[in-house]
Design an enzyme around this catalytic site. Sequence first.
Site, PDB file in Angstrom:
ATOM      1  N   ASP A 148      -3.390  41.180   4.442  1.00  0.00           N
ATOM      2  CA  ASP A 148      -3.099  41.223   5.879  1.00  0.00           C
ATOM      3  C   ASP A 148      -2.251  39.992   6.178  1.00  0.00           C
ATOM      4  O   ASP A 148      -2.770  38.872   6.210  1.00  0.00           O
ATOM      5  CB  ASP A 148      -4.415  41.207   6.666  1.00  0.00           C
ATOM      6  CG  ASP A 148      -4.181  41.242   8.176  1.00  0.00           C
ATOM      7  OD1 ASP A 148      -3.011  41.266   8.607  1.00  0.00           O
ATOM      8  OD2 ASP A 148      -5.177  41.237   8.922  1.00  0.00           O
ATOM      9  N   LYS A 189       5.884  35.483  11.451  1.00  0.00           N
ATOM     10  CA  LYS A 189       5.948  36.953  11.500  1.00  0.00           C
ATOM     11  C   LYS A 189       6.790  37.439  12.677  1.00  0.00           C
ATOM     12  O   LYS A 189       7.425  38.493  12.612  1.00  0.00           O
ATOM     13  CB  LYS A 189       4.511  37.492  11.574  1.00  0.00           C
ATOM     14  CG  LYS A 189       4.345  38.978  11.521  1.00  0.00           C
ATOM     15  CD  LYS A 189       2.868  39.294  11.345  1.00  0.00           C
ATOM     16  CE  LYS A 189       2.549  40.739  11.627  1.00  0.00           C
ATOM     17  NZ  LYS A 189       1.105  41.017  11.488  1.00  0.00           N
ATOM     18  N   GLU A 202      -1.146  48.438  10.463  1.00  0.00           N
ATOM     19  CA  GLU A 202      -2.404  47.733  10.721  1.00  0.00           C
ATOM     20  C   GLU A 202      -3.473  48.623  11.375  1.00  0.00           C
ATOM     21  O   GLU A 202      -4.623  48.616  10.940  1.00  0.00           O
ATOM     22  CB  GLU A 202      -2.131  46.475  11.561  1.00  0.00           C
ATOM     23  CG  GLU A 202      -1.464  45.392  10.724  1.00  0.00           C
ATOM     24  CD  GLU A 202      -0.832  44.285  11.546  1.00  0.00           C
ATOM     25  OE1 GLU A 202      -1.020  44.240  12.772  1.00  0.00           O
ATOM     26  OE2 GLU A 202      -0.129  43.442  10.952  1.00  0.00           O
ATOM     27  N   ASP A 228      -6.058  46.326  18.871  1.00  0.00           N
ATOM     28  CA  ASP A 228      -5.834  45.179  17.986  1.00  0.00           C
ATOM     29  C   ASP A 228      -5.290  44.018  18.810  1.00  0.00           C
ATOM     30  O   ASP A 228      -4.132  44.035  19.239  1.00  0.00           O
ATOM     31  CB  ASP A 228      -4.836  45.568  16.881  1.00  0.00           C
ATOM     32  CG  ASP A 228      -4.611  44.437  15.883  1.00  0.00           C
ATOM     33  OD1 ASP A 228      -5.199  43.352  16.062  1.00  0.00           O
ATOM     34  OD2 ASP A 228      -3.835  44.644  14.931  1.00  0.00           O
TER      35      ASP A 228
HETATM   36  N1  LIG Z   1     -12.566  32.143  15.209  1.00  0.00           N
HETATM   37  C1  LIG Z   1     -11.706  32.192  16.209  1.00  0.00           C
HETATM   38  N2  LIG Z   1     -11.925  31.501  17.349  1.00  0.00           N
HETATM   39  C2  LIG Z   1     -11.060  31.540  18.377  1.00  0.00           C
HETATM   40  N3  LIG Z   1      -9.907  32.259  18.379  1.00  0.00           N
HETATM   41  C3  LIG Z   1      -9.663  32.964  17.266  1.00  0.00           C
HETATM   42  C4  LIG Z   1     -10.519  32.971  16.135  1.00  0.00           C
HETATM   43  N4  LIG Z   1      -9.987  33.789  15.195  1.00  0.00           N
HETATM   44  C5  LIG Z   1      -8.841  34.258  15.728  1.00  0.00           C
HETATM   45  N5  LIG Z   1      -8.648  33.765  16.954  1.00  0.00           N
HETATM   46  C6  LIG Z   1      -7.531  34.044  17.829  1.00  0.00           C
HETATM   47  O1  LIG Z   1      -7.431  35.438  17.970  1.00  0.00           O
HETATM   48  C7  LIG Z   1      -6.069  35.828  17.963  1.00  0.00           C
HETATM   49  C8  LIG Z   1      -5.848  36.858  16.927  1.00  0.00           C
HETATM   50  O2  LIG Z   1      -6.084  36.256  15.658  1.00  0.00           O
HETATM   51  P1  LIG Z   1      -5.812  37.108  14.373  1.00  0.00           P
HETATM   52  O3  LIG Z   1      -6.047  36.222  13.196  1.00  0.00           O
HETATM   53  O4  LIG Z   1      -6.587  38.387  14.433  1.00  0.00           O
HETATM   54  O5  LIG Z   1      -4.284  37.425  14.573  1.00  0.00           O
HETATM   55  P2  LIG Z   1      -3.270  37.937  13.480  1.00  0.00           P
HETATM   56  O6  LIG Z   1      -3.912  39.018  12.718  1.00  0.00           O
HETATM   57  O7  LIG Z   1      -2.815  36.772  12.703  1.00  0.00           O
HETATM   58  O8  LIG Z   1      -2.077  38.447  14.397  1.00  0.00           O
HETATM   59  P3  LIG Z   1      -1.265  39.819  14.299  1.00  0.00           P
HETATM   60  O9  LIG Z   1      -2.240  40.889  13.935  1.00  0.00           O
HETATM   61  O10 LIG Z   1      -0.689  39.947  15.691  1.00  0.00           O
HETATM   62  O11 LIG Z   1      -0.212  39.594  13.291  1.00  0.00           O
HETATM   63  C9  LIG Z   1      -5.231  34.558  17.751  1.00  0.00           C
HETATM   64  O12 LIG Z   1      -4.742  34.102  18.983  1.00  0.00           O
HETATM   65  C10 LIG Z   1      -6.233  33.590  17.181  1.00  0.00           C
HETATM   66  O13 LIG Z   1      -5.910  32.249  17.506  1.00  0.00           O
HETATM   67 MG   LIG Z   2      -3.862  41.079  12.730  1.00  0.00          MG
END
Ligand SMILES: Nc1ncnc2c1ncn2[C@@H]1O[C@H](COP(=O)(O)OP(=O)(O)OP(=O)(O)O)[C@@H](O)[C@H]1O
Ligand SMILES: [Mg+2]
Length: 271
Positions: A25, A87, A184, A206
């Site tokens: 991912d 990305k 996704e 999502d």
């Molecule tokens: N443990 C956490 N505590 C607080 N915020 C979080 C946590 N994990 C993720 N986030 C927030 O949730 C949002 C989504 O995070 P996630 O890692 O799912 O995105 P991603 O998969 O990298 O993005 P995309 O799917 O759009 O490419 C982000 O803004 C991230 O900062």
């Molecule tokens: Mg994601």
Amino acid sequence: MALLQISEPGDSPDPHQHRRAVGIDLGTTHSLVATVRSGASEVIPDEAGRMLLPSIVRYLPDGRVAVGYDARDAQADDPGNTIVSVKRFMGRGVADVARYGALPYHFLDAPGMVAIETRAGARSPVQVSAEILRVLRDRAEQALGGELFGAVVTVPAYFDDSQRQATKDAARLAGLNVLRLLNEPTAAAIAYGLDNAAEGTFAVFDLGGGTFTSRSCGLHGACSRCSRPTATPRSAATTSTRPSRRIGGRAITWPTATWATRAGSSRRHAR
Ligand SMILES: Nc1ncnc2c1ncn2[C@@H]1O[C@H](COP(=O)(O)OP(=O)(O)OP(=O)(O)O)[C@@H](O)[C@H]1O
Ligand SMILES: [Mg+2]
């Protein structure tokens, strides 16, 4: 439960072979790598036991490249050489990235896709993403004890051809054989179906780092949504909705952080 095998309409699923394959991912904010062992999927942690890898790449003064938590920790001190949320720039031109507002990067109008001027020279989003993918590949190869046969890499369903091609190029640059790109929300629907043996139509929401997407996904034993019959035992198909690029996690995180900082500072002044 038998593992779902993904094959294109008209293709035959390969006979079962023991080959090291992973799912990646490649996220805007975080990335991760997972595999299937003894029929169960598991995320592969780093040496400190952390499942996620911040999708952040920093080009250091000594020529090394830091990826993940180390890069994230230096973000405030060295923003111009610390590439965050790359990305967003995959397969995009200068006019596209201008829409993201003020960013601490010096973009170069390279043919086909922007490049970012760093102390290590101009780096394309493909090269930056490849640094993230290389770390995940190394992590997986160490955990699985050998070279990977290939990887399935997820991409947002709204990615266009140039964004998908850029993702494939990044994976190849990282030495990964791309078995396929998987949307996704389809990955989410498949994971849900595998865990719960569920069939039917699902809404997948999502909330990612930069976008919020919702899609309707059909997960069926017979391939009711495909135009041609497939040899796939179960199948997933998604119908699209337009993503909102304004309601990603960052749109929540930044106002919350700003509010907390202001509230903290006004309380200090009131004392
Ligand atoms: N443990 C956490 N505590 C607080 N915020 C979080 C946590 N994990 C993720 N986030 C927030 O949730 C949002 C989504 O995070 P996630 O890692 O799912 O995105 P991603 O998969 O990298 O993005 P995309 O799917 O759009 O490419 C982000 O803004 C991230 O900062
Ligand atoms: Mg994601």
